[in-house]
Design an enzyme around this catalytic site. Structure first.
Site, short mmCIF file in Angstrom:
data_model
loop_
_atom_site.label_atom_id
_atom_site.label_comp_id
_atom_site.label_asym_id
_atom_site.label_seq_id
_atom_site.Cartn_x
_atom_site.Cartn_y
_atom_site.Cartn_z
N LYS A 107 2.44 0.93 -0.67
CA LYS A 107 1.88 -0.36 0.05
C LYS A 107 2.75 -0.77 1.42
CE LYS A 107 -0.24 -4.73 -0.13
NZ LYS A 107 -1.15 -5.74 -1.33
N ASN B 270 8.61 -11.41 1.22
CA ASN B 270 9.26 -12.54 0.71
C ASN B 270 10.33 -12.39 -0.39
OD1 ASN B 270 7.58 -14.46 2.08
ND2 ASN B 270 5.71 -13.83 0.57
N THR B 271 10.55 -10.97 -0.49
CA THR B 271 11.82 -10.77 -1.21
C THR B 271 12.89 -10.10 -0.39
OG1 THR B 271 10.57 -10.28 -3.09
CG2 THR B 271 12.66 -9.12 -2.96
N ASN C 18 0.02 -5.06 4.03
CA ASN C 18 0.47 -6.38 3.28
C ASN C 18 0.29 -7.39 4.39
OD1 ASN C 18 1.69 -8.29 1.41
ND2 ASN C 18 2.66 -6.20 0.49
N PHE D 229 6.97 -13.26 -5.23
CA PHE D 229 6.85 -12.14 -6.73
C PHE D 229 6.96 -13.14 -7.94
CE2 PHE D 229 8.27 -8.11 -4.52
CZ PHE D 229 6.93 -7.88 -3.71
N SER E 204 6.35 -6.67 0.90
CA SER E 204 6.14 -8.02 0.78
C SER E 204 7.27 -8.45 1.74
CB SER E 204 6.26 -8.53 -0.52
OG SER E 204 4.95 -8.22 -1.13
N ASN F 28 1.89 -17.28 2.76
CA ASN F 28 2.49 -17.51 1.36
C ASN F 28 3.79 -16.90 1.51
OD1 ASN F 28 2.98 -14.96 -0.66
ND2 ASN F 28 1.35 -14.57 0.98
C1 LIG Z 1 -0.84 -15.56 -1.81
C2 LIG Z 1 -0.65 -14.34 -1.83
C3 LIG Z 1 0.02 -13.63 -2.60
C4 LIG Z 1 0.15 -12.23 -2.35
N1 LIG Z 1 0.88 -11.50 -3.36
C5 LIG Z 1 1.31 -10.21 -3.34
C6 LIG Z 1 1.72 -9.30 -4.24
O1 LIG Z 1 2.28 -9.99 -5.21
N2 LIG Z 1 1.87 -8.20 -3.77
C7 LIG Z 1 1.29 -7.32 -2.89
O2 LIG Z 1 1.48 -6.25 -2.92
N3 LIG Z 1 0.50 -8.08 -2.12
C8 LIG Z 1 0.54 -9.46 -2.09
N4 LIG Z 1 -0.25 -10.10 -1.19
C9 LIG Z 1 -1.04 -9.35 -0.17
C10 LIG Z 1 -2.35 -8.91 -0.29
O3 LIG Z 1 -2.45 -8.09 -1.51
C11 LIG Z 1 -3.06 -8.37 0.88
O4 LIG Z 1 -2.32 -7.01 1.12
C12 LIG Z 1 -2.90 -9.36 2.15
O5 LIG Z 1 -3.11 -10.61 1.74
C13 LIG Z 1 -3.83 -9.01 3.18
O6 LIG Z 1 -5.35 -9.03 2.70
P1 LIG Z 1 -6.14 -10.27 2.84
O7 LIG Z 1 -6.03 -10.64 4.27
O8 LIG Z 1 -7.37 -9.98 2.61
O9 LIG Z 1 -5.79 -11.42 2.25
C14 LIG Z 1 -0.28 -11.39 -1.62
C15 LIG Z 1 -1.28 -12.44 -0.47
C16 LIG Z 1 -1.33 -13.63 -0.90
C17 LIG Z 1 -2.19 -14.31 0.01
#
Ligand SMILES: Cc1cc2nc3c(=O)[nH]c(=O)nc-3n(C[C@H](O)[C@H](O)[C@H](O)COP(=O)(O)O)c2cc1C
Length: 369
Positions: free
Chosen positions: A222, A184-185, A251, A120, A182, A116
């Site tokens: 985080k 993406n910023t 993350n 944000f 993250s 992704n």
């Molecule tokens: C589509 C998407 C959007 C995410 N947006 C955020 C976010 O806004 N803030 C954040 O701290 N983590 C974000 N994450 C990261 C998740 O909170 C998590 O740390 C990461 O996906 C690893 O966990 P997973 O393998 O169970 O998905 C996002 C993940 C995905 C897939």
């Protein structure tokens, strides 16, 4: 049944549209009291032995929804109904922003992963604070509030943006998370360097204490899985030094390791953060490293590639008091959280540990001997 439905409907849809469709159903179901009670009874079973006390909070179980799924705090009760014991909303930024242009979410189905670059997208701290303030107090789900930097704000002004969000949101947060990880910023992850992180976390702590005087809002940070090991250690040391309450690891990653050859090369090349199964190994490694550094002094939250109860159990043994998931929910469906809590209860019963708290970090401690 969910997997059949996924193959038939969701897999053919644009991933972000599928997300909002499923999201709408969850929200609608949660608004019908009979349905909510019925689903919650089936999916949010309470296991006495999984009760968890951490961050000054009492939880029914250790497993919760990771940030990013409910960015605007619109579906907390729906996600709790599905068995997530805590829900981390956000990332919320100081100001509202649309995020990156679409398409910005990609499914790597064969690898049980997602990429992704949402960027944000969220309604901003004022709107989300108003929504949280209007929540029905009858629902007692633990709510974490994850905050990040507004894209147009420069790195130099980042702390002020986080402080603005803190002032608006801390009162509604059972715990607060400073997200500096993250991908993406632009520039966000530079804030993980201790010389930037120290003043940022200090400013957020002060803002939280200034705004909420009747209790101490737990503060966590985080981090990214892409930090070098020495930088993981540096964040751990800083967290202890500043009296932080917890660290969330991890993350998404900008690496593309751990992917099989099944996913189309064009998808693998998409810019953004990779999550899901390929992240499992590194997230576990970072968590174990953090535990080796901070031990029981700080609450660790394990996230990244947790697909089932065994993955969650391994994180607990490595040092996590709480565990979270996101990507596997997309692939596993509505029984995901239930299966994890149920499997954790079974593993605990079969283990030598009397309580879940005894299991936290047990493997890491053994390895260190
Ligand atoms: C589509 C998407 C959007 C995410 N947006 C955020 C976010 O806004 N803030 C954040 O701290 N983590 C974000 N994450 C990261 C998740 O909170 C998590 O740390 C990461 O996906 C690893 O966990 P997973 O393998 O169970 O998905 C996002 C993940 C995905 C897939």
């Amino acid at each position: 049944m969910y997997k059949f439905f996924f193959q038939l409907v969701f897999k053919r849809m644009d991933p972000e549209r599928a997300h909002y469709l499923a999201f709408r159903w969850i929200r609608l179901a949660a608004r019908v009291p009979v349905l909510r009670t019925f689903v919650a009874a089936a999916l949010a079973p309470r296991y006495k032995e999984l009760r968890t006390e951490t961050l000054g909070l009492r939880m029914h179980g250790p497993f919760g929804l990771a940030a990013g799924f409910d960015k605007n705090a619109v579906a907390i009760d729906g996600m709790a109904m599905l068995g997530f014991d805590h829900v981390e909303i956000g990332t919320v930024t100081g100001e509202p922003q649309p995020g990156n242009p679409k398409q910005r979410l990609f499914r790597l189905v064969a690898d049980r992963a997602l990429i992704n670059r949402m960027g944000f997208n969220n309604e901003g701290s004022a709107a989300v604070a108003a929504r949280l303030a209007a929540r029905n107090p009858v629902f007692r789900t633990t709510v974490g509030v994850n905050i990040g930097k507004t894209k147009v704000v420069t790195e130099a002004d980042a702390a002020a943006d986080y402080v603005k969000s803190t002032e608006r949101l801390a009162a509604h947060a059972d715990y607060l998370v400073v997200n500096v990880s993250s991908p993406n910023t632009p520039g966000l992850r530079n804030l993980q360097a201790t010389e930037s992180l120290r003043p940022l976390l200090t400013a957020v702590r002060e803002a939280a204490d200034r705004t909420v005087t009747h209790r101490r809002v737990p503060l966590l940070v985080k981090i990214a899985p892409d930090l070098a090991d020495e930088d993981v250690d540096a964040v751990a040391d800083l967290a202890v030094e500043l009296g932080l309450d917890g660290i969330i690891a991890t993350n998404t990653t900008i690496a593309r390791d751990g992917l099989g050859l099944q996913s189309p090369a064009a998808l693998v090349k998409e810019t953004g953060g990779l999550s899901g199964a390929p992240l499992k190994e590194r997230s576990l490694e970072v968590l174990g490293r953090l535990y080796g550094r901070v031990g029981d002094r700080i609450t660790l939250v394990g996230v990244g590639g947790i697909e089932n109860a065994e993955d969650a159990w391994q994180r607990i043994l490595a040092g996590a008091t709480l565990v979270q998931g996101y990507s596997a929910f997309i692939y596993e469906g509505p029984f995901y959280a239930r299966a994890i809590h149920k499997g954790l209860a079974a593993r605990l019963a079969a283990s030598p540990y009397a309580t879940l708290a005894d299991a936290v970090g047990a493997e890491s401690r053994k390895a260190a001997k």
